[in-house]
Design a protein around this motif. Sequence first.
Motif, short mmCIF file in Angstrom:
data_model
loop_
_atom_site.label_atom_id
_atom_site.label_comp_id
_atom_site.label_asym_id
_atom_site.label_seq_id
_atom_site.Cartn_x
_atom_site.Cartn_y
_atom_site.Cartn_z
N VAL A 166 -0.26 2.30 19.79
CA VAL A 166 0.20 1.52 18.64
C VAL A 166 -0.14 2.24 17.34
CG1 VAL A 166 0.07 -0.69 17.44
CG2 VAL A 166 -0.10 -0.63 19.93
N SER A 167 0.84 2.36 16.47
CA SER A 167 0.60 2.94 15.14
C SER A 167 1.26 2.05 14.10
CB SER A 167 1.17 4.36 15.04
OG SER A 167 2.58 4.34 15.14
N GLY A 168 0.68 2.05 12.90
CA GLY A 168 1.23 1.22 11.85
C GLY A 168 0.91 1.78 10.48
N THR A 169 1.78 1.47 9.51
CA THR A 169 1.59 1.89 8.12
C THR A 169 1.82 0.70 7.21
OG1 THR A 169 2.37 4.13 8.63
CG2 THR A 169 2.34 3.46 6.32
N LEU A 170 0.87 0.45 6.33
CA LEU A 170 1.01 -0.57 5.30
C LEU A 170 1.14 0.13 3.95
CD1 LEU A 170 -0.94 -3.89 4.94
CD2 LEU A 170 -0.78 -2.36 2.99
N ILE A 171 2.11 -0.29 3.14
CA ILE A 171 2.43 0.35 1.87
C ILE A 171 2.27 -0.65 0.74
CG2 ILE A 171 4.20 1.60 0.57
CD1 ILE A 171 5.56 2.09 3.33
N VAL A 172 1.62 -0.23 -0.34
CA VAL A 172 1.48 -1.09 -1.52
C VAL A 172 1.81 -0.26 -2.76
CG1 VAL A 172 -0.02 -2.64 -2.81
CG2 VAL A 172 -0.39 -2.32 -0.36
N TYR A 173 2.63 -0.84 -3.63
CA TYR A 173 2.93 -0.18 -4.90
C TYR A 173 2.87 -1.23 -6.02
CZ TYR A 173 5.19 2.25 -8.71
OH TYR A 173 5.45 2.81 -9.92
#
Length: 251
Positions: A166-173
């Motif tokens: 399992v892999s995941g990416t969370l992005i915040v701008y």
Amino acid sequence: PLRVQRPFYPEGAPCHVYILHPPGGLVSGDNLKIDVECHQNSHAVLTTPSAGKIYQADSCNVPQHQRVKINLDNAVCEWLPQETIVFNGANGCLNTEIELNDNSKFIGWDIYCLGRTAGNQPFERGSVIQTLKVTKNGLPLLIERQVVNGGGDELSQRYGFAGHSVSGTLIVYGLDNSQDSVVALRESIELFTSETPFKGLVAVTQRLGVLLVRYLGPCSEEGKNMFIHCWKQLRVELLGIEASEPRIWLT
């Protein structure tokens, strides 16, 4: 085949929208496109009721495509889908594009599970290509492309998935000070992982105003719970409002 439920407002101004895909997953030849236009001064919270699925490809190995494009015009968008399960033998092409401008604020994630390890069906055949692009006023802030082959060395070696599925990416701008947020979030994650059984790996970085949280581990639920923890903290810093979990997550 996409359906959008009636928008509702459980926390006031933010508009909660559930995106439904009744077939439940993608088969060979499917080309699913999700286009989100967030107009000026709007605030949308978007999620899905269940995990997405990329099923095994047919005998001709015809690919399955999914494209998500989110455009923010001085708006706020929270993109919080459930995980995507890539079945053994799939031939998936997954593309996510996020277009921002100077006054946009975005927080969102993507979580991918390779194979179905709980059912003893690892990702031994097939492939999946994942691309992620974040731009502001047409200029790139983040561009990534990952190619994963079923049964490939990258699944077992430390330079790749190190045996995890399992892999995941969370992005915040849009944070006022992304570097301070990185420090605070790292401290919060350290406390969170010390209080609960945690088997995965987490990293927090920032560049060009984009804060990233990466997860690599054995369990999609663990990854999602980690991202929810990060979302709850970062939402207050980003928007000044407490997190309100979509009700569909509780069903």
